[in-house]
Design a protein around this motif. Sequence first.
Motif, mmCIF file in Angstrom:
data_model
loop_
_atom_site.group_PDB
_atom_site.id
_atom_site.type_symbol
_atom_site.label_atom_id
_atom_site.label_comp_id
_atom_site.label_asym_id
_atom_site.label_seq_id
_atom_site.Cartn_x
_atom_site.Cartn_y
_atom_site.Cartn_z
ATOM 1 N N UNK A 195 0.860 -1.202 -0.085
ATOM 2 C CA UNK A 195 -0.022 -0.021 -0.053
ATOM 3 C C UNK A 195 0.914 1.189 -0.195
ATOM 4 N N UNK A 249 -13.462 -11.350 -0.864
ATOM 5 C CA UNK A 249 -13.247 -10.734 0.299
ATOM 6 C C UNK A 249 -12.031 -10.286 0.935
ATOM 7 N N UNK A 289 -11.441 -6.603 -1.439
ATOM 8 C CA UNK A 289 -12.159 -5.505 -1.048
ATOM 9 C C UNK A 289 -11.830 -4.810 0.026
ATOM 10 N N UNK A 290 -11.338 -5.380 1.069
ATOM 11 C CA UNK A 290 -10.651 -4.688 2.198
ATOM 12 C C UNK A 290 -9.182 -3.761 1.669
ATOM 13 N N UNK A 291 -8.605 -4.571 0.896
ATOM 14 C CA UNK A 291 -7.277 -3.751 0.369
ATOM 15 C C UNK A 291 -8.073 -2.563 -0.371
ATOM 16 N N UNK A 298 -10.421 -0.630 0.008
ATOM 17 C CA UNK A 298 -10.871 0.424 0.776
ATOM 18 C C UNK A 298 -9.529 0.913 1.577
ATOM 19 N N UNK A 299 -8.594 0.067 1.558
ATOM 20 C CA UNK A 299 -7.617 0.433 2.257
ATOM 21 C C UNK A 299 -6.671 1.304 1.303
ATOM 22 N N UNK A 341 -8.579 4.722 1.609
ATOM 23 C CA UNK A 341 -7.969 5.437 2.781
ATOM 24 C C UNK A 341 -6.698 6.153 2.629
ATOM 25 N N UNK A 381 -19.495 6.324 3.184
ATOM 26 C CA UNK A 381 -18.671 5.847 4.614
ATOM 27 C C UNK A 381 -17.204 5.940 4.231
ATOM 28 N N UNK A 431 -13.887 8.006 6.198
ATOM 29 C CA UNK A 431 -12.776 7.417 6.831
ATOM 30 C C UNK A 431 -11.357 8.344 6.922
ATOM 31 N N UNK A 450 -5.404 7.076 7.425
ATOM 32 C CA UNK A 450 -4.618 6.558 8.447
ATOM 33 C C UNK A 450 -3.431 6.104 7.928
ATOM 34 N N UNK A 471 -0.606 3.199 8.391
ATOM 35 C CA UNK A 471 -0.532 1.763 8.952
ATOM 36 C C UNK A 471 0.852 1.513 9.619
ATOM 37 N N UNK A 474 -21.294 -7.499 -3.074
ATOM 38 C CA UNK A 474 -20.200 -7.075 -2.282
ATOM 39 C C UNK A 474 -19.638 -5.681 -2.672
ATOM 40 N N UNK A 524 -21.401 -2.625 -0.994
ATOM 41 C CA UNK A 524 -20.845 -1.951 0.215
ATOM 42 C C UNK A 524 -19.780 -0.973 0.027
ATOM 43 N N UNK A 574 -15.278 -9.536 5.443
ATOM 44 C CA UNK A 574 -16.666 -9.477 5.225
ATOM 45 C C UNK A 574 -17.463 -10.580 4.869
ATOM 46 N N UNK A 575 -16.684 -11.692 4.395
ATOM 47 C CA UNK A 575 -17.555 -12.747 4.078
ATOM 48 C C UNK A 575 -17.380 -14.059 5.028
ATOM 49 N N UNK A 619 -17.644 -4.183 6.829
ATOM 50 C CA UNK A 619 -16.681 -3.586 6.363
ATOM 51 C C UNK A 619 -16.556 -2.065 6.984
ATOM 52 N N UNK A 679 -13.129 -1.403 8.974
ATOM 53 C CA UNK A 679 -11.922 -0.767 8.094
ATOM 54 C C UNK A 679 -11.561 0.545 8.870
ATOM 55 N N UNK A 695 -8.054 0.645 10.330
ATOM 56 C CA UNK A 695 -6.813 0.889 9.714
ATOM 57 C C UNK A 695 -5.860 -0.384 8.974
ATOM 58 N N UNK A 713 -5.879 -3.942 6.800
ATOM 59 C CA UNK A 713 -6.533 -4.529 5.811
ATOM 60 C C UNK A 713 -6.417 -6.223 5.775
#
Lengths: 324, 79
Positions: A66, A94, A97-99, A101-102, A105, A170, A174, A177, A179, A292, A295, B12-13, B43, B47, B50, B52
């Motif tokens: 990142x 799964x 998607x977090x990555x 969002x990261x 951010x 949302x 955020x 941040x 890491x 997914x 979201x 999330x899953x 999520x 999230x 911070x 991942x």
Amino acid sequence: MERFTELLSQMADYLVYDLLGIVEQSLFGNALHYFIMGFTEIIVLVILVTYFMGIVTSYLPMDRIRLYLERNKKSGFGNVLAALLGAVTPFCSCSSIPLFVGMMQARIPLGIALSYLITSPLVNEIAIAIFWVSYGWKITVIYVTSGIVLGVVGGIVLEKLGMSKYVAEWIKQLGENKVENIEDKRSFVEHVPEIHAEAKTTLKKLVPYIFIGLAIGSFIHGYVPESFFETYISKSNPLAVPLAVLLAIPLYIDAVGVLPIIESLVDKGVPLGTAIAFMMASIGLSFPEALLLKKVMQKKLIIAFFSTIGIGMILSGFFFNLIF
Amino acid sequence: MKTTEIKILHSSCCAVGSPIKSQIERIAKKNNLEVKIEELSELEDTMVYGTMIFPSIVVNGKVYDYKKYWTEEKLLSII
């Protein structure tokens, strides 16, 4: 590899024709033989690839990636980097998607984050292994390249369309941040339980999909006449590729489940490009995928996202059919 | 006796109700520690911290990667 296939064939011969006493030339015997061979081959490949990828991801420093992307935010180069990252990370949405969002951010431009998100499910390592075994390295390289190109172009196009404001509210709120970068000082032996646990979960998830996919593939192999697809899905029919993409949307089969189906379709004369477009669409454009994405994106962006990659897939299908 | 607030962040899953929760509860009980565990998988909730990497554990506002703290002694060292 040849030896391995031969051995498998002999094993399946013995099982189906000697042990079960099924007549050699019967439709059912033929389909069952195909199923047993395919199942063993895919399971072996999947186990190898899953463990290999487990090692890779266990050592993949997400946070550092990142940071690296943060420093290379230039449109173009950043998109290529992100798509390459999407190609090497495991495909489950799964984890992608977090990555994504990261990245948002970290204030990485949307286009770059999307390049990652598009390529991630499209280029998956199990598909690479199966393509390699079935069709050789040339087709594999072209498949990987087209997935990456699709990600890069798709990301840039969506950025240019001014889609940035349509990420979910949302996410915009955020805070940025940082890491903390904690060094991973564990030895390989300490990594093993984690790799094994990950691989076990993945394998458990995949087996039913492989089973269903292969059952369908074997049915096509055993019961559908050779000329059946030739009549409907020939290269000369310009509608075939777009139709294949559209038809794939309501189907939800896992990437690994769809591969055996693709293989038997190609055996029966479906052009490779059409088959690959179908495969990509069934992975990247499914309803669960849309749920997914909901979201993290507003409706407008989801529609633009799906249309852009859908068109990209249709184009790659045509392109493939031109080459092969 | 102070209660340690622990949050487990899932991706999330993956279903909530993971073995991680019972594992931490077990360790806490063994060592007479009071813990209050909350599991988050949406999520929007996860999230914020911070990270991942999932699953992760949040103890007193600090985030730990579960993969690096999955043994009993390591978990005990943070709770």
